[in-house]
Design an enzyme around this catalytic site. Structure first.
Site, PDB file in Angstrom:
ATOM      1  N   TYR A   1       2.247  51.010 -22.730  1.00 45.04           N
ATOM      2  CA  TYR A   1       1.217  50.371 -23.043  1.00 45.04           C
ATOM      3  C   TYR A   1       0.654  50.842 -24.581  1.00 45.04           C
ATOM      4  O   TYR A   1       0.304  51.625 -24.849  1.00 45.04           O
ATOM      5  CB  TYR A   1       0.042  50.905 -22.032  1.00 45.04           C
ATOM      6  CG  TYR A   1      -0.024  50.384 -20.623  1.00 45.04           C
ATOM      7  CD1 TYR A   1      -0.457  49.293 -20.099  1.00 45.04           C
ATOM      8  CD2 TYR A   1       1.120  50.977 -19.784  1.00 45.04           C
ATOM      9  CE1 TYR A   1      -0.504  49.020 -18.927  1.00 45.04           C
ATOM     10  CE2 TYR A   1       1.119  50.705 -18.408  1.00 45.04           C
ATOM     11  CZ  TYR A   1       0.326  49.624 -18.205  1.00 45.04           C
ATOM     12  OH  TYR A   1       0.691  48.995 -16.675  1.00 45.04           O
ATOM     13  N   CYS A   2       0.942  49.563 -25.192  1.00 36.77           N
ATOM     14  CA  CYS A   2       0.682  49.771 -26.744  1.00 36.77           C
ATOM     15  C   CYS A   2      -1.024  48.938 -26.858  1.00 36.77           C
ATOM     16  O   CYS A   2      -1.074  47.904 -26.746  1.00 36.77           O
ATOM     17  CB  CYS A   2       1.571  48.970 -27.383  1.00 36.77           C
ATOM     18  SG  CYS A   2       1.413  48.690 -29.136  1.00 36.77           S
TER      19      CYS A   2
END
EC number: 1.8.4.12
Length: 145
Positions: free
Chosen positions: A117-118
């Protein structure tokens, strides 16, 4: 989230926070508040205050943005295909405030589920573990025990 409360919160955002959360913008890599944050705590939606990510799931992906293997509660985030900028990606938004958070990619640590999850720092507010009680997030202390 109540619409009038959301509108009140939106007025308090900085330009970059508004651009990221409301216009699906992206902040610059390695030039944002939390990409290298090593403190223990939780990250909440800058608009709604809902808990989204924990430092226990944060890792250095080398991409220049805070990266997490999973959200605290998958029910608090939603995903959909993003076909902008000539790419096909999966956008991550908060459920309660509909804030754009960032993107999720299938290149995370395999032993932790394989997801990355960026997330944009501008979409988050960090609550250090020693401030969880003061900020009303005492239920999340158990993550760090």
């Amino acid at each position: 989230m109540d619409e009038s409360k959301k509108n009140e919160r939106l007025k308090q955002l900085t330009d970059i926070q508004y651009n990221v959360t409301q216009k699906a913008g992206t902040e610059r890599p390695f030039q944002n508040e939390f990409y290298d944050n090593a403190a223990k705590g939780i990250y909440v939606d800058i608009v709604s205050g809902k808990p989204l990510f924990s430092s226990t799931d944060q890792y250095d992906a080398g991409c220049g943005w805070p990266s997490f293997t999973k959200p605290i509660d998958e029910a608090e985030v939603k995903e959909h295909k993003d076909r902008t900028h000539g790419m096909i990606r999966t956008e991550v938004k908060s459920v309660d405030a509909d804030s754009h958070l960032g993107h999720v990619f299938p290149d995370g640590p395999q032993d932790k589920g394989g997801l990355r999850y960026c997330i944009n720092s501008a979409a988050l507010r960090f609550i250090p573990v020693d401030k969880l009680d003061d900020e009303g997030y005492q239920a999340y202390k158990k993550i760090f025990e």
